[in-house]
Design an enzyme around this catalytic site. Sequence first.
Site, mmCIF file in Angstrom:
data_model
loop_
_atom_site.group_PDB
_atom_site.id
_atom_site.type_symbol
_atom_site.label_atom_id
_atom_site.label_comp_id
_atom_site.label_asym_id
_atom_site.label_seq_id
_atom_site.Cartn_x
_atom_site.Cartn_y
_atom_site.Cartn_z
ATOM 1 C CG ASP A 101 -110.814 98.756 38.238
ATOM 2 O OD1 ASP A 101 -110.186 99.760 38.617
ATOM 3 O OD2 ASP A 101 -110.395 97.963 37.367
HETATM 4 N N1 URA Z 1 -106.293 95.589 38.251
HETATM 5 C C1 URA Z 1 -107.413 95.965 37.606
HETATM 6 O O1 URA Z 1 -107.451 95.993 36.373
HETATM 7 N N2 URA Z 1 -108.483 96.316 38.343
HETATM 8 C C2 URA Z 1 -108.525 96.261 39.695
HETATM 9 O O2 URA Z 1 -109.533 96.573 40.307
HETATM 10 C C3 URA Z 1 -107.346 95.860 40.358
HETATM 11 C C4 URA Z 1 -106.244 95.525 39.614
#
Ligand code: URA
Length: 232
Positions: A101
């Site tokens: 993310d």
């Molecule tokens: N899980 C998440 O919630 N975000 C990420 O970036 C990676 C794994």
Amino acid sequence: MRLDKFLCETLGVTRREATILIRRGEVCVNDAVVKVATGKITEQTKVTWQERVLPMPGPRYFMLNKPEGFVCSHEDSANPTAFALLDEIKIDKLHFAGRLDVDTTGLVLITDDGQWSHKITSPKRKCNKTYRVWLEEAIGDDYAAQLTEGVQLHSEKGLTLPATLEIVDASQNELLLTICEGKYHQVKRMFAALGNKVEKLHRESIGDIILDDELEPGEYRVLTAAEIQSII
Ligand code: URA
């Protein structure tokens, strides 16, 4: 391999375009400008174009320490793309072997080898990913057991696959979580299912590939042969 063929494969240009680059004096072999397209290139030859050392043709593999604020996609209207952190040719041919993310930091693997990245991202392969997680609220006594059993994510059919939790610093709500899936926002959704909230998330490893602690946020390096081969 001939120099012009090498340029075709590394730069993705036609044979005629490669010849033009060579005639213009843009290409150096072992630090000397060459004007002959037929010269032989081996594994040991250093070829540069516009002051960039060109990689041998073949798949490319990198690890990046992704900083906050960068997206794992080729384009985004709101944020810079993590590809902008790479000083490489033919960026459009590269992809992320598992995204993070925009607000998650840490290890991302980047390649142009689709079969290799499939081994990381395919749910069937169950490739482990370890995240350092900081939670808003205290770590519940029952979290480890619940995560081993599996939790119900909102709008998913079954429970999550067994995950392991290791408390790093209970006073800071800091833990390590290892999961073998890669659902959308998975870690955040897993802790939401437990009634908590992820404040900060950092990926430390994928399979046996561990984020190199020499890499500052935004820095990257080529994977070693052992790291590439560790993904099976
Ligand atoms: N899980 C998440 O919630 N975000 C990420 O970036 C990676 C794994």
